[in-house]
Design an enzyme around this catalytic site. Structure first.
Site, PDB file in Angstrom:
ATOM      1  CG  ASP A 480    -113.543  22.442 -16.138  1.00  0.00           C
ATOM      2  OD1 ASP A 480    -114.711  22.667 -16.488  1.00  0.00           O
ATOM      3  OD2 ASP A 480    -112.684  23.345 -15.987  1.00  0.00           O
ATOM      4  CG  ASP A 550    -115.920  29.442 -14.814  1.00  0.00           C
ATOM      5  OD1 ASP A 550    -115.667  28.702 -13.854  1.00  0.00           O
ATOM      6  OD2 ASP A 550    -115.571  29.188 -15.988  1.00  0.00           O
TER       7      ASP A 550
HETATM    8  C1  DGJ Z   1    -113.247  26.307 -16.215  1.00  0.00           C
HETATM    9  C2  DGJ Z   1    -113.608  26.168 -14.763  1.00  0.00           C
HETATM   10  O1  DGJ Z   1    -114.919  26.533 -14.545  1.00  0.00           O
HETATM   11  C3  DGJ Z   1    -112.644  27.000 -13.932  1.00  0.00           C
HETATM   12  O2  DGJ Z   1    -113.010  26.964 -12.585  1.00  0.00           O
HETATM   13  C4  DGJ Z   1    -111.255  26.490 -14.135  1.00  0.00           C
HETATM   14  O3  DGJ Z   1    -111.146  25.185 -13.621  1.00  0.00           O
HETATM   15  C5  DGJ Z   1    -110.892  26.512 -15.608  1.00  0.00           C
HETATM   16  N1  DGJ Z   1    -111.891  25.853 -16.410  1.00  0.00           N
HETATM   17  C6  DGJ Z   1    -109.568  25.867 -15.851  1.00  0.00           C
HETATM   18  O4  DGJ Z   1    -109.277  25.781 -17.177  1.00  0.00           O
END
Ligand code: DGJ
Length: 730
Positions: A480, A550
């Protein structure tokens, strides 16, 4: 596929299956003659380039020949300052303060295969038979600047890759202030342009508009990553080009940092398209003997509309950009605990979710954010990659063993490019983040960005992660990255190299990813940047899949996934079923519709499986087994988009196997209307002469009927409805 050079005419003809690209040297300037449907070699191409004296406002670089002006010559790699007033492909500043260089032909080389790009991701050829490469060497006699423009043409794809290597062969330092990867001059401006734009949780929405005079289209990122807001891609389409017909020219950049792509229409209604690293806030010092390699641009021509262009990108990126053992393998169905628990979990809770997952047939459990340091919320601990024993008393290896025992693989979330000011790492190394001395260090989500231009930082992260991967049975990693760059500076570089930091960061990231993915080839890596903030070909070279967004709402996902599919193969798109009301938009959609959208990608779940009713469990069990049956088709079949969510209430797409014997069709209807018209859905990509059995209907239809007349759509009840059909040739 071939590359021909006609010495008399000074013409290069790059030819693939159905495409030609022709370059001609005009007084040493590489001029652009043609790009489009394949021309047979040997035809008379004289007079394609027209030379005519214009006004004194288009100056003439060749003494005594007023018909030549760089202002009107279609060029391959245009320069600024010597008579072309359109946007140049590069700009260099000399030590005397001048900005004039004139790159003229010096030599060329035609080789079989495709040489790798040093330190950068790129499309590759697996054998010398698959591709041919032309290297055009240009040089500026005064400054000693040389540039090698590299073109590769493929046997199986109507694609050309382009990149440029600058070399300082002179005696003085040069500053490279702009260095695009590709520039193409089209002979007219009768085009629409298409770009993919958006925001966090709203990525890659399609925007199509007609070109107009001036810089009609510009899409760029100044964020230090390719970004949610803009994708490194632009296309020109003839106005009559649609999903399945008409000429389309795509430009995609294999790069994950700040980029720019634009289309400029000039006074004579010609169009210049360029793509590359964003020149904004960029400069690269080239000392004598040093060189600079631009990222690669991938140019795709399609005479079969956007669908044809997308299918070329899909196949090329799926099979000749993505790498590693997972490239051709079916991807596991996963459950991720982020939307189920956020930071609030412990080993027992995780094991309980994994136990439910095992019963449903899910294959991989992914432990998301919150397992390390003191990470009970997003204010702390990035950089401290040691397990939180309060939550996981037995450690990661114990948890992974418990998950494995249930029959699931174990996956782990990391965010290794970041540091929390509230962390041990930051206390020990306050200089290890991007920053500018004496300036505020602007935080986003309470975090700063580690300075990946530094070898010591990259080494620390490599050690920290490999320590985990060597001791814990990790099969999958979600990588991430949750913020963009501010105060772009590095404590490790001198003042005259500070404008290199953003690009050096990306080079450092690529170097680390190369090392990690080589060291742990069995791990399936998925990249993520707050969802799809770095959904670009650069990341796909190291990690064959990306968390698409997301936003997990089924209706929002229709546009996001449709837009993403313009360039990126479905095998690269992570797509999960989440809980309702949806956490991003509050919408309630059925479990079936959520799964139908998610099954059109790399399928998974992201909700608390311990809170399901028996009925929900039964539905999910079926979804999992259905997906196992169709995932080969979805992940590596040919995609045909049938109805666009950007133009109406309905969306439809289908996947067809390479031999056309199998297909799966998905149809989505957002809002229900009373007494609605009866509709048939015309399919694509089938074999007209084959009979296809549709098991859920208990009947068979021939391919010609399904494509010419269509498939009757059933009555669907309520808003946010969907249905899918599996077709098997008899
Ligand atoms: C952003 C990601 O896109 C989410 O899926 C998740 O992993 C969060 N970060 C966790 O902080």
């Amino acid at each position: 596929m071939n590359i021909y050079y006609n010495e008399n005419k000074r013409q290069f003809h790059l030819q693939s299956k159905d495409m030609s690209y022709i370059i001609q040297l005009v007084r040493g300037y590489p001029a652009h003659v043609y790009w489009g449907k394949r021309l047979e070699q040997g035809g008379n191409l004289d007079d394609i380039l027209m030379f005519q004296e214009r006004s004194s406002f288009s100056p003439n670089p060749v003494p005594d020949d007023r018909s030549i002006s760089l202002d009107t010559l279609p060029q391959e790699y245009p320069q600024y300052g010597t008579s072309d007033f359109r946007y140049p492909a590069y700009q260099v500043k000399l030590q005397d303060g001048s900005r004039i260089t004139e790159l003229l032909y010096r030599s060329h080389r035609i080789v079989r295969g495709k040489p790798a790009l040093e330190g950068l991701p790129a499309v590759y050829a697996e054998s010398e038979q698959e591709a041919m490469t032309l290297e055009l060497e240009l040089a500026d006699a005064y400054s000693g600047l040389a540039a090698v423009i590299r073109y590769t043409v493929f046997d199986a794809f109507n694609a050309i890759t382009r990149s440029v290597r600058f070399i300082n062969q002179g005696q003085q330092a040069l500053s490279l202030n702009s260095a695009m990867s590709a520039s193409v001059d089209f002979a007219d401006a009768e085009y629409d342009y298409l770009v993919l734009t958006g925001a966090w949780v709203r990525e890659r929405h399609m925007q199509r508009r007609p070109l107009t005079p001036g810089v009609a289209a510009r899409i760029e990122s100044r964020r230090g990553s390719s970004s949610h807001q803009a994708n490194p891609f632009i296309a020109l389409l003839r106005p009559d080009a649609g999903e399945e017909q008409g000429d389309v020219y795509g430009f995609s950049l294999v790069y994950s940092g700040s980029f720019a792509a634009q289309a400029e229409v000039d006074q004579f209604a010609t169009t210049r398209v360029s793509i590359g690293i964003n020149p904004f806030d960029f400069a690269w010092l080239l000392q004598p003997g040093e060189s600079f390699q631009t990222p690669e641009a991938v140019l795709v021509y399609s005479s079969e509309g956007l669908g044809g262009m997308s299918r070329t990108y899909h196949k090329l990126y799926r099979t000749r950009l993505c790498r590693g053992v997972h490239r051709d393998q079916e991807r596991p169905i996963l459950v991720n605990n982020w939307e189920a628990t956020y930071f609030d979990f412990n080993a027992d809770k995780i094991e309980a979710i994994a136990a439910e997952a095992a019963e449903l047939g899910i294959e991989l459990f992914v432990l998301d954010d919150g397992w390390f340091g003191k990470r009970d919320n997003d204010t702390t601990s990035l950089g401290d990659w040691t397990v939180d024993r309060k939550k996981l008393p037995g450690g990661l290896d114990d948890l992974a063993a418990r998950v494995n025992q249930l029959g699931l693989q174990f996956g782990l979330w990391v965010e290794p490019e970041m540091v929390s000011p509230e962390s041990e790492l930051y206390r020990r190394h306050p200089d290890w983040c991007l920053h500018v001395p004496e300036r505020r260090r602007t935080e986003a989500r309470c975090q700063l960005i580690l300075d990946y231009t530094r070898q010591d930082v990259r080494d620390y992260i490599f050690e920290a992660l490999s320590g985990i991967f060597l001791t814990v049975p990790v099969s999958y990693v979600k990588w991430d990255m949750n913020r963009n760059m501010t105060e772009i500076g590095s404590a490790a570089l001198p003042a005259e190299r500070q404008s290199e930091v953003a690009h050096r960061y990306i080079l450092g990231l690529y170097e680390l990813l190369e090392k990690l993915t080589k060291a742990f080839p069995h791990i399936l890596f998925e990249s993520c940047s707050g969802g799809g903030g770095r959904f670009d070909p650069g990341m796909l070279y190291y990690m064959p899949q990306t968390w698409t967004s997301d936003d997990t709402d089924a209706v929002e996902r229709l546009k996001i996934q449709y837009g993403t599919s313009i360039v990126y193969p479905v095998s690269t798109m992570g797509s999960h079923v989440s809980a309702v009301p949806n956490h991003q938009v509050g919408r309630v959609t059925s479990l079936t519709t959520r799964a139908d959208v998610a099954m059109s990608g790399n399928f998974g779940y992201e909700l608390d499986l311990t809170k399901l009713t028996a009925e929900e469990k039964a539905i999910m069990k079926r979804q999992v087994s259905d997906y196992k049956e169709i995932r080969g088709l979805v992940q590596s079949g040919d995609l045909y988009r049938l109805k666009s969510p950007f133009s109406g209430n309905e969306t439809a797409w289908m996947f067809v196997s390479g031999d056309k014997k199998q297909a799966v069709v998905f149809y989505f209807r957002v809002m229900a209307h009373p007494n609605a018209p009866l509709r048939r859905l015309q399919l694509r990509g089938l074999d007209t002469s084959l009979d296809y059995h549709i098991s859920c209907l208990g009947t068979s239809y021939r391919g010609d009927r399904l494509m010419q007349l269509g498939l009757n759509l059933p009555h669907l009840d309520g808003d946010y409805a969907s249905v899918w059909f599996k077709l098997d040739a008899k």
